[in-house]
Motif scaffolding. Sequence first.
Motif, PDB file in Angstrom:
ATOM      1  N   GLU A  89       0.825  -1.207   0.000  1.00  0.00           N
ATOM      2  CA  GLU A  89       0.000   0.000   0.000  1.00  0.00           C
ATOM      3  C   GLU A  89       0.861   1.260   0.000  1.00  0.00           C
ATOM      4  OE1 GLU A  89      -3.346   0.348  -0.222  1.00  0.00           O
ATOM      5  OE2 GLU A  89      -3.358  -1.807  -0.655  1.00  0.00           O
ATOM      6  N   SER A  90       1.920   1.273   0.812  1.00  0.00           N
ATOM      7  CA  SER A  90       2.775   2.459   0.901  1.00  0.00           C
ATOM      8  C   SER A  90       3.768   2.551  -0.246  1.00  0.00           C
ATOM      9  CB  SER A  90       3.551   2.435   2.230  1.00  0.00           C
ATOM     10  OG  SER A  90       2.677   2.374   3.325  1.00  0.00           O
ATOM     11  N   ARG A  91       4.073   1.428  -0.872  1.00  0.00           N
ATOM     12  CA  ARG A  91       5.091   1.414  -1.922  1.00  0.00           C
ATOM     13  C   ARG A  91       4.748   2.368  -3.060  1.00  0.00           C
ATOM     14  NH1 ARG A  91       6.409  -4.396  -3.508  1.00  0.00           N
ATOM     15  NH2 ARG A  91       7.155  -4.253  -1.345  1.00  0.00           N
ATOM     16  N   LEU A  92       3.479   2.432  -3.420  1.00  0.00           N
ATOM     17  CA  LEU A  92       3.092   3.306  -4.535  1.00  0.00           C
ATOM     18  C   LEU A  92       3.426   4.759  -4.211  1.00  0.00           C
ATOM     19  CD1 LEU A  92       1.773   3.787  -7.255  1.00  0.00           C
ATOM     20  CD2 LEU A  92      -0.460   3.844  -6.096  1.00  0.00           C
ATOM     21  N   LEU A  93       3.204   5.179  -2.979  1.00  0.00           N
ATOM     22  CA  LEU A  93       3.490   6.566  -2.597  1.00  0.00           C
ATOM     23  C   LEU A  93       4.976   6.874  -2.725  1.00  0.00           C
ATOM     24  CD1 LEU A  93       2.489   9.238  -1.408  1.00  0.00           C
ATOM     25  CD2 LEU A  93       2.867   8.273   0.873  1.00  0.00           C
ATOM     26  N   TRP A  94       5.832   6.017  -2.166  1.00  0.00           N
ATOM     27  CA  TRP A  94       7.276   6.249  -2.218  1.00  0.00           C
ATOM     28  C   TRP A  94       7.795   6.199  -3.660  1.00  0.00           C
ATOM     29  CZ3 TRP A  94       9.670   8.241   1.792  1.00  0.00           C
ATOM     30  CH2 TRP A  94       9.176   8.009   3.080  1.00  0.00           C
ATOM     31  N   TRP A  95       7.361   5.198  -4.378  1.00  0.00           N
ATOM     32  CA  TRP A  95       7.852   5.056  -5.747  1.00  0.00           C
ATOM     33  C   TRP A  95       7.304   6.137  -6.674  1.00  0.00           C
ATOM     34  CZ3 TRP A  95       8.277  -0.827  -7.382  1.00  0.00           C
ATOM     35  CH2 TRP A  95       9.296  -1.415  -6.612  1.00  0.00           C
ATOM     36  N   SER A  96       6.109   6.619  -6.405  1.00  0.00           N
ATOM     37  CA  SER A  96       5.578   7.732  -7.205  1.00  0.00           C
ATOM     38  C   SER A  96       6.439   8.978  -7.036  1.00  0.00           C
ATOM     39  CB  SER A  96       4.131   8.036  -6.794  1.00  0.00           C
ATOM     40  OG  SER A  96       3.277   6.971  -7.113  1.00  0.00           O
ATOM     41  N   GLY A  97       6.860   9.235  -5.793  1.00  0.00           N
ATOM     42  CA  GLY A  97       7.744  10.368  -5.557  1.00  0.00           C
ATOM     43  C   GLY A  97       9.063  10.216  -6.287  1.00  0.00           C
ATOM     44  N   ALA A  98       9.640   9.008  -6.231  1.00  0.00           N
ATOM     45  CA  ALA A  98      10.910   8.769  -6.921  1.00  0.00           C
ATOM     46  C   ALA A  98      10.754   8.905  -8.430  1.00  0.00           C
ATOM     47  CB  ALA A  98      11.425   7.373  -6.568  1.00  0.00           C
ATOM     48  N   ALA A  99       9.675   8.343  -8.966  1.00  0.00           N
ATOM     49  CA  ALA A  99       9.452   8.419 -10.410  1.00  0.00           C
ATOM     50  C   ALA A  99       9.216   9.863 -10.857  1.00  0.00           C
ATOM     51  CB  ALA A  99       8.261   7.545 -10.810  1.00  0.00           C
ATOM     52  N   ALA A 100       8.491  10.635 -10.038  1.00  0.00           N
ATOM     53  CA  ALA A 100       8.241  12.043 -10.386  1.00  0.00           C
ATOM     54  C   ALA A 100       9.542  12.838 -10.423  1.00  0.00           C
ATOM     55  CB  ALA A 100       7.267  12.657  -9.378  1.00  0.00           C
ATOM     56  N   ILE A 101      10.429  12.594  -9.458  1.00  0.00           N
ATOM     57  CA  ILE A 101      11.717  13.290  -9.444  1.00  0.00           C
ATOM     58  C   ILE A 101      12.574  12.855 -10.634  1.00  0.00           C
ATOM     59  CG2 ILE A 101      13.876  13.598  -8.168  1.00  0.00           C
ATOM     60  CD1 ILE A 101      12.201  13.296  -5.601  1.00  0.00           C
ATOM     61  N   ASP A 102      12.579  11.548 -10.918  1.00  0.00           N
ATOM     62  CA  ASP A 102      13.329  11.056 -12.080  1.00  0.00           C
ATOM     63  C   ASP A 102      12.816  11.686 -13.372  1.00  0.00           C
ATOM     64  OD1 ASP A 102      15.009   9.474 -10.612  1.00  0.00           O
ATOM     65  OD2 ASP A 102      13.918   7.604 -10.967  1.00  0.00           O
ATOM     66  N   LEU A 103      11.496  11.780 -13.490  1.00  0.00           N
ATOM     67  CA  LEU A 103      10.912  12.361 -14.698  1.00  0.00           C
ATOM     68  C   LEU A 103      11.247  13.841 -14.806  1.00  0.00           C
ATOM     69  CD1 LEU A 103       9.124  11.816 -17.163  1.00  0.00           C
ATOM     70  CD2 LEU A 103       7.142  12.419 -15.737  1.00  0.00           C
ATOM     71  N   ALA A 104      11.165  14.566 -13.694  1.00  0.00           N
ATOM     72  CA  ALA A 104      11.529  15.986 -13.710  1.00  0.00           C
ATOM     73  C   ALA A 104      12.988  16.161 -14.095  1.00  0.00           C
ATOM     74  CB  ALA A 104      11.255  16.608 -12.346  1.00  0.00           C
ATOM     75  N   GLY A 105      13.847  15.305 -13.563  1.00  0.00           N
ATOM     76  CA  GLY A 105      15.256  15.383 -13.923  1.00  0.00           C
ATOM     77  C   GLY A 105      15.486  15.156 -15.395  1.00  0.00           C
ATOM     78  N   THR A 106      14.789  14.182 -15.962  1.00  0.00           N
ATOM     79  CA  THR A 106      14.927  13.910 -17.394  1.00  0.00           C
ATOM     80  C   THR A 106      14.458  15.092 -18.220  1.00  0.00           C
ATOM     81  OG1 THR A 106      14.630  11.540 -17.035  1.00  0.00           O
ATOM     82  CG2 THR A 106      14.207  12.359 -19.245  1.00  0.00           C
TER      83      THR A 106
END
Length: 387
Positions: A155-172
């Motif tokens: 349940e919590s994994r989606l929240l943490w990974w969404s944050g990581a993916a959003a930062i990765d996408l912004a960086g790209t």
Amino acid sequence: MTSPAQSVERDAVSPLELFFDLVFVFAVSQLSHHLLDHLSWRGAAETLVLLIAVFGIWSGTSFEATLLHIARSQARRLLLAVMLVGLFMNAAIADAFDTGGWAFLIPLLVIQAGRSILMVVVAPTRMLREHYARLLCWIIATAPLWIVGAISDAESRLLWWSGAAAIDLAGTWLAHPLPGRMLRSENVEFDANHMLERCRLFLIIALGESVLSSGTALADASRTLLTVVTGTCALVTIVALWGLHFAGSGRLMDRYVETTTDPILAARRTVNGLLVSVAGLIAVAVGNELVIAHPHDQTSVALSLVLFGGPLLYLLSQTVYLWAVIGIRSLPRLAGIAALLLAGGLSHLVPAYAALGLVTTVLLVLVVTVIRERDATSSRRVTHRQA
């Protein structure tokens, strides 16, 4: 004046690069199945997070192989290494938000860090080596979010990974800047034509997944007239989406890449738009498969979102790219977006097969209009030159 894209040494797409893409044929298929099995807002969010991570591996590796020139041993070894590790990462997509969090994450981080360290050492210019050093800082900053997500419950994994993916996408999208330091790539030689072709090949992968999903659904469905009709509509929809890119806007993208003074930026913009297009095509694959399997069902909100939202994302990506990057306002595509929104809003009134028919009709009319507009523009240019 000759642009950097025109003067650079050009490489044809190699058989190894096509071989490399096969690993990501599997990834797109896994992502489509994940969305099909979890057709909800949460399932869509999970699919998007995984897509951002997987697509980042494909695009970053392809970009780096282009920088190094695919004919050189460093680029070939890079592709083979990412193929091996990436296969295990993609195999874990189905269980990434269940029991396979670490099986997905460890290959992801190994590829991200390994590639960046390699490019810090072997990138062809000092400017690019500094850029990859900044990229490594971004990876180190997001790694704790990915790791905490893998440790957490599903349940919590989606929240943490969404944050990581959003930062990765912004960086790209921002080219991984740090305070006071950012990528300045104007007039730097780069084979943008090669990267553009790599993007087209990946788009074909996503289109191919839609064909594969439709074919699988047809093979499993009973042999009825409605099966023939829905299967035909599904294929026509995919062909229309293919035509909107390859027959409708491909030449415009080629001309832009040929004349730009910043081919690296041109390639980055193309890659950014491709991510949105691929997300749309994954939704298209799921929508087609659901309709072929259950044509008489009433159109639900979830089905309407994938049936109409998929093509809408695909069109939106093209429209924004043509407008913001090339400077062309495509009125037919804007009209197509409006038609899809209207038809999608009314689709709950009709059964699934009729909703698919609406999508097919809108896209078929649109692609014919776009191709005619392109041909008319080409004819006017020829007439003007002759005059």
